[in-house]
Design a protein around this motif. Structure first.
Motif, PDB file in Angstrom:
ATOM      1  N   ASP A   1      12.936  59.139  17.302  1.00 23.19           N
ATOM      2  CA  ASP A   1      13.274  58.559  18.618  1.00 23.19           C
ATOM      3  C   ASP A   1      13.024  57.062  18.652  1.00 23.19           C
ATOM      4  O   ASP A   1      12.616  56.491  19.671  1.00 23.19           O
ATOM      5  N   TYR A   2      13.295  56.419  17.558  1.00 25.44           N
ATOM      6  CA  TYR A   2      13.141  54.978  17.359  1.00 25.44           C
ATOM      7  C   TYR A   2      13.971  54.202  18.388  1.00 25.44           C
ATOM      8  O   TYR A   2      15.149  54.499  18.584  1.00 25.44           O
ATOM      9  N   ALA A   3      13.351  53.230  19.052  1.00 28.16           N
ATOM     10  CA  ALA A   3      14.052  52.346  19.989  1.00 28.16           C
ATOM     11  C   ALA A   3      13.503  50.936  19.798  1.00 28.16           C
ATOM     12  O   ALA A   3      12.297  50.717  19.897  1.00 28.16           O
ATOM     13  N   LEU A   4      14.382  49.984  19.533  1.00 25.75           N
ATOM     14  CA  LEU A   4      14.036  48.635  19.086  1.00 25.75           C
ATOM     15  C   LEU A   4      14.493  47.571  20.067  1.00 25.75           C
ATOM     16  O   LEU A   4      15.557  47.694  20.683  1.00 25.75           O
ATOM     17  N   ARG A   5      13.697  46.513  20.180  1.00 27.08           N
ATOM     18  CA  ARG A   5      14.088  45.296  20.893  1.00 27.08           C
ATOM     19  C   ARG A   5      13.785  44.112  19.982  1.00 27.08           C
ATOM     20  O   ARG A   5      12.684  44.004  19.437  1.00 27.08           O
TER      21      ARG A   5
ATOM     22  N   ALA B   1       5.955  62.999  13.360  1.00 26.55           N
ATOM     23  CA  ALA B   1       6.253  64.441  13.390  1.00 26.55           C
ATOM     24  C   ALA B   1       5.255  65.227  14.227  1.00 26.55           C
ATOM     25  O   ALA B   1       5.575  66.308  14.726  1.00 26.55           O
ATOM     26  N   ASP B   2       4.057  64.666  14.429  1.00 22.81           N
ATOM     27  CA  ASP B   2       3.040  65.326  15.249  1.00 22.81           C
ATOM     28  C   ASP B   2       3.174  64.988  16.738  1.00 22.81           C
ATOM     29  O   ASP B   2       2.386  65.465  17.550  1.00 22.81           O
ATOM     30  N   GLY B   3       4.131  64.130  17.086  1.00 16.23           N
ATOM     31  CA  GLY B   3       4.331  63.756  18.484  1.00 16.23           C
ATOM     32  C   GLY B   3       3.544  62.538  18.930  1.00 16.23           C
ATOM     33  O   GLY B   3       3.612  62.167  20.103  1.00 16.23           O
ATOM     34  N   GLN B   4       2.789  61.913  18.031  1.00 18.58           N
ATOM     35  CA  GLN B   4       2.037  60.696  18.371  1.00 18.58           C
ATOM     36  C   GLN B   4       3.005  59.523  18.494  1.00 18.58           C
ATOM     37  O   GLN B   4       3.794  59.262  17.599  1.00 18.58           O
ATOM     38  N   TRP B   5       2.916  58.803  19.623  1.00 22.39           N
ATOM     39  CA  TRP B   5       3.763  57.629  19.847  1.00 22.39           C
ATOM     40  C   TRP B   5       3.105  56.388  19.283  1.00 22.39           C
ATOM     41  O   TRP B   5       1.878  56.253  19.291  1.00 22.39           O
ATOM     42  N   TRP B   6       3.954  55.467  18.831  1.00 30.25           N
ATOM     43  CA  TRP B   6       3.532  54.195  18.243  1.00 30.25           C
ATOM     44  C   TRP B   6       4.407  53.078  18.789  1.00 30.25           C
ATOM     45  O   TRP B   6       5.590  53.284  19.079  1.00 30.25           O
ATOM     46  N   ARG B   7       3.822  51.902  18.909  1.00 29.46           N
ATOM     47  CA  ARG B   7       4.594  50.677  19.159  1.00 29.46           C
ATOM     48  C   ARG B   7       4.351  49.775  17.953  1.00 29.46           C
ATOM     49  O   ARG B   7       3.210  49.489  17.602  1.00 29.46           O
ATOM     50  N   SER B   8       5.419  49.349  17.335  1.00 34.48           N
ATOM     51  CA  SER B   8       5.344  48.499  16.156  1.00 34.48           C
ATOM     52  C   SER B   8       5.801  47.099  16.537  1.00 34.48           C
ATOM     53  O   SER B   8       6.874  46.930  17.120  1.00 34.48           O
ATOM     54  N   TYR B   9       4.968  46.108  16.225  1.00 32.24           N
ATOM     55  CA  TYR B   9       5.258  44.698  16.514  1.00 32.24           C
ATOM     56  C   TYR B   9       5.522  43.987  15.201  1.00 32.24           C
ATOM     57  O   TYR B   9       4.850  44.260  14.195  1.00 32.24           O
ATOM     58  N   GLY B  10       6.454  43.048  15.209  1.00 32.26           N
ATOM     59  CA  GLY B  10       6.692  42.350  13.962  1.00 32.26           C
ATOM     60  C   GLY B  10       7.488  41.071  14.104  1.00 32.26           C
ATOM     61  O   GLY B  10       7.955  40.704  15.187  1.00 32.26           O
ATOM     62  N   ASN B  11       7.587  40.418  12.962  1.00 28.63           N
ATOM     63  CA  ASN B  11       8.370  39.194  12.803  1.00 28.63           C
ATOM     64  C   ASN B  11       9.245  39.369  11.573  1.00 28.63           C
ATOM     65  O   ASN B  11       8.824  39.971  10.586  1.00 28.63           O
ATOM     66  N   GLU B  12      10.451  38.827  11.656  1.00 28.98           N
ATOM     67  CA  GLU B  12      11.368  38.864  10.530  1.00 28.98           C
ATOM     68  C   GLU B  12      11.873  37.459  10.252  1.00 28.98           C
ATOM     69  O   GLU B  12      12.122  36.691  11.188  1.00 28.98           O
ATOM     70  N   LEU B  13      12.061  37.177   8.988  1.00 28.39           N
ATOM     71  CA  LEU B  13      12.724  35.956   8.544  1.00 28.39           C
ATOM     72  C   LEU B  13      14.015  36.380   7.865  1.00 28.39           C
ATOM     73  O   LEU B  13      13.994  37.231   6.971  1.00 28.39           O
ATOM     74  N   TRP B  14      15.124  35.809   8.321  1.00 29.33           N
ATOM     75  CA  TRP B  14      16.437  36.173   7.793  1.00 29.33           C
ATOM     76  C   TRP B  14      17.084  34.959   7.147  1.00 29.33           C
ATOM     77  O   TRP B  14      17.031  33.855   7.701  1.00 29.33           O
ATOM     78  N   GLU B  15      17.745  35.172   6.026  1.00 25.06           N
ATOM     79  CA  GLU B  15      18.542  34.130   5.380  1.00 25.06           C
ATOM     80  C   GLU B  15      19.914  34.708   5.076  1.00 25.06           C
ATOM     81  O   GLU B  15      20.010  35.833   4.562  1.00 25.06           O
ATOM     82  N   PHE B  16      20.952  33.945   5.375  1.00 21.00           N
ATOM     83  CA  PHE B  16      22.323  34.428   5.267  1.00 21.00           C
ATOM     84  C   PHE B  16      23.082  33.742   4.145  1.00 21.00           C
ATOM     85  O   PHE B  16      22.901  32.556   3.883  1.00 21.00           O
ATOM     86  N   ALA B  17      23.966  34.506   3.515  1.00 19.52           N
ATOM     87  CA  ALA B  17      24.877  33.973   2.504  1.00 19.52           C
ATOM     88  C   ALA B  17      26.022  33.260   3.208  1.00 19.52           C
ATOM     89  O   ALA B  17      26.194  33.363   4.429  1.00 19.52           O
ATOM     90  N   ASP B  18      26.827  32.563   2.430  1.00 22.65           N
ATOM     91  CA  ASP B  18      27.937  31.803   2.996  1.00 22.65           C
ATOM     92  C   ASP B  18      28.937  32.670   3.750  1.00 22.65           C
ATOM     93  O   ASP B  18      29.612  32.187   4.658  1.00 22.65           O
ATOM     94  N   ASP B  19      29.024  33.957   3.417  1.00 23.66           N
ATOM     95  CA  ASP B  19      29.980  34.837   4.094  1.00 23.66           C
ATOM     96  C   ASP B  19      29.419  35.444   5.381  1.00 23.66           C
ATOM     97  O   ASP B  19      30.074  36.237   6.039  1.00 23.66           O
TER      98      ASP B  19
END
Length: 154
Positions: A76-80, A102-120
């Motif tokens: 039941d993943y939901a992302l912002r 699978a045991d029904g325990q809820w989690w909130r995951s916080y993070g940072n991403e660094l993205w690099e794009f190719a010319d296309d």
């Protein structure tokens, strides 16, 4: 279908504007919320390099396999996602997502991403640092996989 190749691609170089960077982040959020490893993997170059937490991946096939495992475990993943900054062919994103195990325990995951794009316009590098916090189901803030365009991440 992968993520749109959003960005000003002129002279073989991706140069994001605020508008195109925000569109790329929103497209990524929408795609990841489908939890479709095939669709999501098409946003990356065939030789894309990833670091996700303590895993290091190279190429679309490894990305597809990783996402398949991830979404089998993170139910039941939901992302912002939210644009942090951008410049040239790079975007930095902060995000949070909620899921249960699978045991029904809820989690909130916080993070940072660094993205690099190719010319296309496809992503050639993704580095993600993520921390998980155990939450009660009643404390969930992210309900559903898609948010209205006007809802800011705050």
């Amino acid at each position: 279908m992968g993520l749109p190749r959003t960005g000003d691609i002129s002279g073989g170089t991706v140069n994001f504007t605020e508008e195109t960077a925000r569109a790329k982040v929103r497209a990524a959020e929408d795609a990841w919320n489908t939890r479709d490893p095939e669709r999501v993997s098409l946003a990356y170059t065939p030789d894309s390099v990833w670091r996700n937490r303590d895993e290091f991946l190279t190429g679309r096939e490894e990305i597809r396999e990783f996402l398949t495992r991830k979404w089998a475990r993170e139910q039941d993943y939901a992302l912002r996602k939210d644009l942090w900054t951008f410049g040239g062919n790079r975007i930095a994103v902060r995000f949070q997502y909620e899921w249960h195990d699978a045991d029904g325990q809820w989690w909130r995951s916080y993070g940072n991403e660094l993205w690099e794009f190719a010319d296309d316009g496809l992503m050639r590098r993704r580095e993600a640092s993520i921390n998980d916090v155990r939450i009660n189901e009643a404390d969930r803030r992210i309900l559903g996989g898609h948010r209205p365009k006007e809802l800011p991440l705050a």
